[in-house]
Enzyme design. Structure first.
Site, PDB file in Angstrom:
ATOM      1  N   ARG A 123       0.854  -1.054  -0.028  1.00 57.84           N
ATOM      2  CA  ARG A 123      -0.035  -0.025   0.127  1.00 57.84           C
ATOM      3  C   ARG A 123       0.819   1.272  -0.001  1.00 57.84           C
ATOM      4  O   ARG A 123       1.557   1.424   0.910  1.00 57.84           O
ATOM      5  CB  ARG A 123      -0.851   0.068   1.152  1.00 57.84           C
ATOM      6  CG  ARG A 123      -1.743   1.373   1.298  1.00 57.84           C
ATOM      7  CD  ARG A 123      -2.811   1.046   2.314  1.00 57.84           C
ATOM      8  NE  ARG A 123      -3.910   0.599   1.658  1.00 57.84           N
ATOM      9  CZ  ARG A 123      -5.203   0.731   2.072  1.00 57.84           C
ATOM     10  NH1 ARG A 123      -5.674   1.492   3.142  1.00 57.84           N
ATOM     11  NH2 ARG A 123      -6.222   0.035   1.526  1.00 57.84           N
ATOM     12  N   HIS A 150      -6.749   0.904  -6.764  1.00 62.07           N
ATOM     13  CA  HIS A 150      -7.269  -0.026  -5.872  1.00 62.07           C
ATOM     14  C   HIS A 150      -7.887  -1.114  -6.252  1.00 62.07           C
ATOM     15  O   HIS A 150      -9.049  -1.411  -6.024  1.00 62.07           O
ATOM     16  CB  HIS A 150      -8.238   0.705  -4.760  1.00 62.07           C
ATOM     17  CG  HIS A 150      -8.364   0.240  -3.284  1.00 62.07           C
ATOM     18  ND1 HIS A 150      -7.420  -1.130  -2.701  1.00 62.07           N
ATOM     19  CD2 HIS A 150      -8.933   0.500  -2.419  1.00 62.07           C
ATOM     20  CE1 HIS A 150      -7.771  -1.217  -1.707  1.00 62.07           C
ATOM     21  NE2 HIS A 150      -8.617  -0.407  -1.347  1.00 62.07           N
ATOM     22  N   GLN A 153      -9.776  -3.748  -4.086  1.00 63.79           N
ATOM     23  CA  GLN A 153     -11.324  -3.140  -3.667  1.00 63.79           C
ATOM     24  C   GLN A 153     -12.295  -3.640  -4.869  1.00 63.79           C
ATOM     25  O   GLN A 153     -13.468  -3.836  -4.541  1.00 63.79           O
ATOM     26  CB  GLN A 153     -11.066  -1.519  -3.410  1.00 63.79           C
ATOM     27  CG  GLN A 153     -12.349  -0.871  -2.995  1.00 63.79           C
ATOM     28  CD  GLN A 153     -13.024  -1.536  -1.500  1.00 63.79           C
ATOM     29  OE1 GLN A 153     -12.033  -1.487  -1.042  1.00 63.79           O
ATOM     30  NE2 GLN A 153     -14.239  -1.925  -1.452  1.00 63.79           N
ATOM     31  N   ASP A 245     -17.050   7.374  -2.799  1.00 66.03           N
ATOM     32  CA  ASP A 245     -15.714   7.499  -1.857  1.00 66.03           C
ATOM     33  C   ASP A 245     -15.580   8.709  -1.283  1.00 66.03           C
ATOM     34  O   ASP A 245     -16.264   9.698  -1.666  1.00 66.03           O
ATOM     35  CB  ASP A 245     -14.560   6.798  -2.660  1.00 66.03           C
ATOM     36  CG  ASP A 245     -13.377   6.667  -1.916  1.00 66.03           C
ATOM     37  OD1 ASP A 245     -13.386   6.616  -0.604  1.00 66.03           O
ATOM     38  OD2 ASP A 245     -12.277   6.454  -2.377  1.00 66.03           O
ATOM     39  N   CYS A 285     -16.325   2.026  -0.425  1.00 61.26           N
ATOM     40  CA  CYS A 285     -15.271   1.367  -0.108  1.00 61.26           C
ATOM     41  C   CYS A 285     -14.882   1.174   1.500  1.00 61.26           C
ATOM     42  O   CYS A 285     -14.303   0.395   1.915  1.00 61.26           O
ATOM     43  CB  CYS A 285     -14.079   1.537  -0.806  1.00 61.26           C
ATOM     44  SG  CYS A 285     -13.484   3.396  -0.750  1.00 61.26           S
ATOM     45  N   ARG A 313     -13.964  -8.506   0.666  1.00 58.75           N
ATOM     46  CA  ARG A 313     -12.753  -7.971   0.471  1.00 58.75           C
ATOM     47  C   ARG A 313     -11.755  -9.468   0.842  1.00 58.75           C
ATOM     48  O   ARG A 313     -10.984  -9.873   0.230  1.00 58.75           O
ATOM     49  CB  ARG A 313     -12.013  -7.043   1.347  1.00 58.75           C
ATOM     50  CG  ARG A 313     -12.734  -5.810   0.995  1.00 58.75           C
ATOM     51  CD  ARG A 313     -12.220  -5.185  -0.307  1.00 58.75           C
ATOM     52  NE  ARG A 313     -10.583  -4.960  -0.467  1.00 58.75           N
ATOM     53  CZ  ARG A 313      -9.934  -4.272   0.170  1.00 58.75           C
ATOM     54  NH1 ARG A 313     -10.444  -3.091   0.804  1.00 58.75           N
ATOM     55  NH2 ARG A 313      -8.455  -4.381   0.061  1.00 58.75           N
TER      56      ARG A 313
HETATM   57  N1  NVA Z   1      -9.716   6.864  -1.853  1.00 61.61           N
HETATM   58  C1  NVA Z   1      -9.676   6.382  -0.655  1.00 61.61           C
HETATM   59  C2  NVA Z   1      -9.568   5.033  -0.578  1.00 61.61           C
HETATM   60  C3  NVA Z   1      -9.614   4.337   1.088  1.00 61.61           C
HETATM   61  C4  NVA Z   1      -9.825   2.955   0.901  1.00 61.61           C
HETATM   62  C5  NVA Z   1      -8.035   6.738  -0.321  1.00 61.61           C
HETATM   63  O1  NVA Z   1      -7.171   6.711  -1.153  1.00 61.61           O
HETATM   64  O2  NVA Z   1      -7.918   7.353   1.001  1.00 61.61           O
HETATM   65  N1   CP Z   2     -11.466  -0.014   1.630  1.00 57.41           N
HETATM   66  C1   CP Z   2     -10.275  -0.009   2.159  1.00 57.41           C
HETATM   67  O1   CP Z   2      -9.352  -0.362   1.402  1.00 57.41           O
HETATM   68  O2   CP Z   2     -10.293   0.165   3.565  1.00 57.41           O
HETATM   69  P1   CP Z   2      -8.925   0.306   4.365  1.00 57.41           P
HETATM   70  O3   CP Z   2      -8.040   1.728   4.111  1.00 57.41           O
HETATM   71  O4   CP Z   2      -9.279   0.352   6.044  1.00 57.41           O
HETATM   72  O5   CP Z   2      -7.972  -0.788   4.314  1.00 57.41           O
END
Ligand code: NVA
Ligand code: CP
Length: 335
Positions: A123, A150, A153, A245, A285, A313
């Protein structure tokens, strides 16, 4: 790396099983997998969810390392529960205090990691961190969220859609809000599964043009479509699934004040949901910023499937790990 991309050896007319074609591959973008491979992965995810005991030791003793530059609840825990319940083991490295590649080059990291583990889960902020690691590591590399995509997801989300609607083919899927990482993977995945996808975003916050072009090229092959609009009501009208989101993703926190008023008309509330089809589901998400991009009434309402998405997930990632790590072959029929 290039050598990990699928190189067909079977004669024309006899496509290989996704069980063979996905073994050893990376998942940097959801577009790395073919339509056939994604459909097979989702079929396996449904099988794993229905009969988890069948796969209990399919990845016995396999080691999975996770480096996370950003916070996580769902992604970390669903990857850990996934590998643990397949007989493997997760090693989590908190990378939130120093970016990957700072202490040691990504190439050198990869050449170490591939000697110890079977899969690397990342990540990151920069998407290039993931593609570079994938280029050097001999084992599979999985994108667990970057600034660009992502994909894990999207796998769980379209698994959820299949549970609700039977198929994504021909479905009207609408995403309202920031044209961000989640949006990019969803529109690519929708295209791969032949859905009709509409993105409703403020001007200047639409998805990246190169990914829009990529999704449209895929949709042209699958019978799907991709429409980009700025009006949230136009986007949601008649939709079977309405997704949103956060307006401000991780890494963009300095823009919160600027973004808030721009995204106010894009809030998914009961009035906006009423424009969708009566049977429409609401998707997110998570984490949600309650009463910002979505109201409590919608998030907690009868149309919401957000916790099914969160559960899926785990199942979708079990299927992903089984396929990339070669653990599916003796446990399933994917034809
Ligand atoms: N678009 C959000 C998704 C988090 C799961 C982010 O990147 O923070
Ligand atoms: N949806 C998702 O990726 O959640 P987290 O950021 O908690 O992993």
């Amino acid at each position: 790396m290039a050598s990990k991309a699928y190189a067909p050896e079977a004669p024309v007319g006899a496509p290989p099983s996704p069980i063979d074609s996905l073994a050893g591959r990376d998942l940097c973008s959801i577009a790395d997998f073919s339509t056939v491979e994604i459909a097979a992965l989702l079929r396996l995810a449904h099988q794993v969810k229905a009969d988890p005991g069948k796969f209990r030791w399919a990845l016995d003793a396999k080691q999975m390392v996770m480096f996370f530059e950003k916070a996580s609840l769902r992604t970390r825990l669903t990857f850990e529960t996934a590998i643990n319940t397949l007989g493997g083991n997760a090693i989590f490295v908190d990378q939130t205090q120093s970016p990957l590649g700072e202490r040691e080059s990504l190439a050198d990291m990869s050449r170490n990691l591939e000697r110890w583990v079977s899969v690397i889960v990342l990540r990151t902020y920069a998407h290039d961190t993931i593609t570079e690691m994938a280029q050097y590591a001999a084992c599979p590399v999985i994108n667990a969220l970057s600034d660009l995509e992502h994909p894990c997801q999207a796998l769980a989300d379209f698994m959820t859609i299949e549970e609700r609607f039977g198929t994504a083919r021909g479905l009207k899927f609408t995403y309202v809000g920031d044209g961000n990482n989640v949006c990019h993977s969803l529109m690519l995945m929708a295209a791969q599964l032949g859905a009709h996808c509409t993105i409703g975003s403020p001007k200047k916050y639409s998805p990246k043009p190169d990914l829009v072009a990529q999704a449209r090229a895929i949709a042209a092959q699958t019978g799907g479509s991709l429409n980009i609009v700025n009006d949230p009501v136009v986007a949601v009208t008649g939709a079977d699934a309405v997704y949103t989101d956060v307006c401000t993703s991780m890494g963009f926190e300095h823009e919160v004040t600027k973004r808030a008023p721009i995204f106010t008309p894009y809030q998914v509330n009961e009035q906006l949901m009423a424009k969708a089809a009566p049977h429409a589901v609401f998707m997110h998400c998570l984490p949600a910023h309650r009463n910002a991009e979505v109201t409590d009434a919608v998030l907690d309402g009868p149309q919401s499937v957000v916790f099914d998405q969160a559960e899926n997930r785990m199942h979708a990632q079990k299927a992903l790990l089984l396929l990339l790590l070669g653990g599916a072959a003796t446990h399933t029929e994917l034809s």
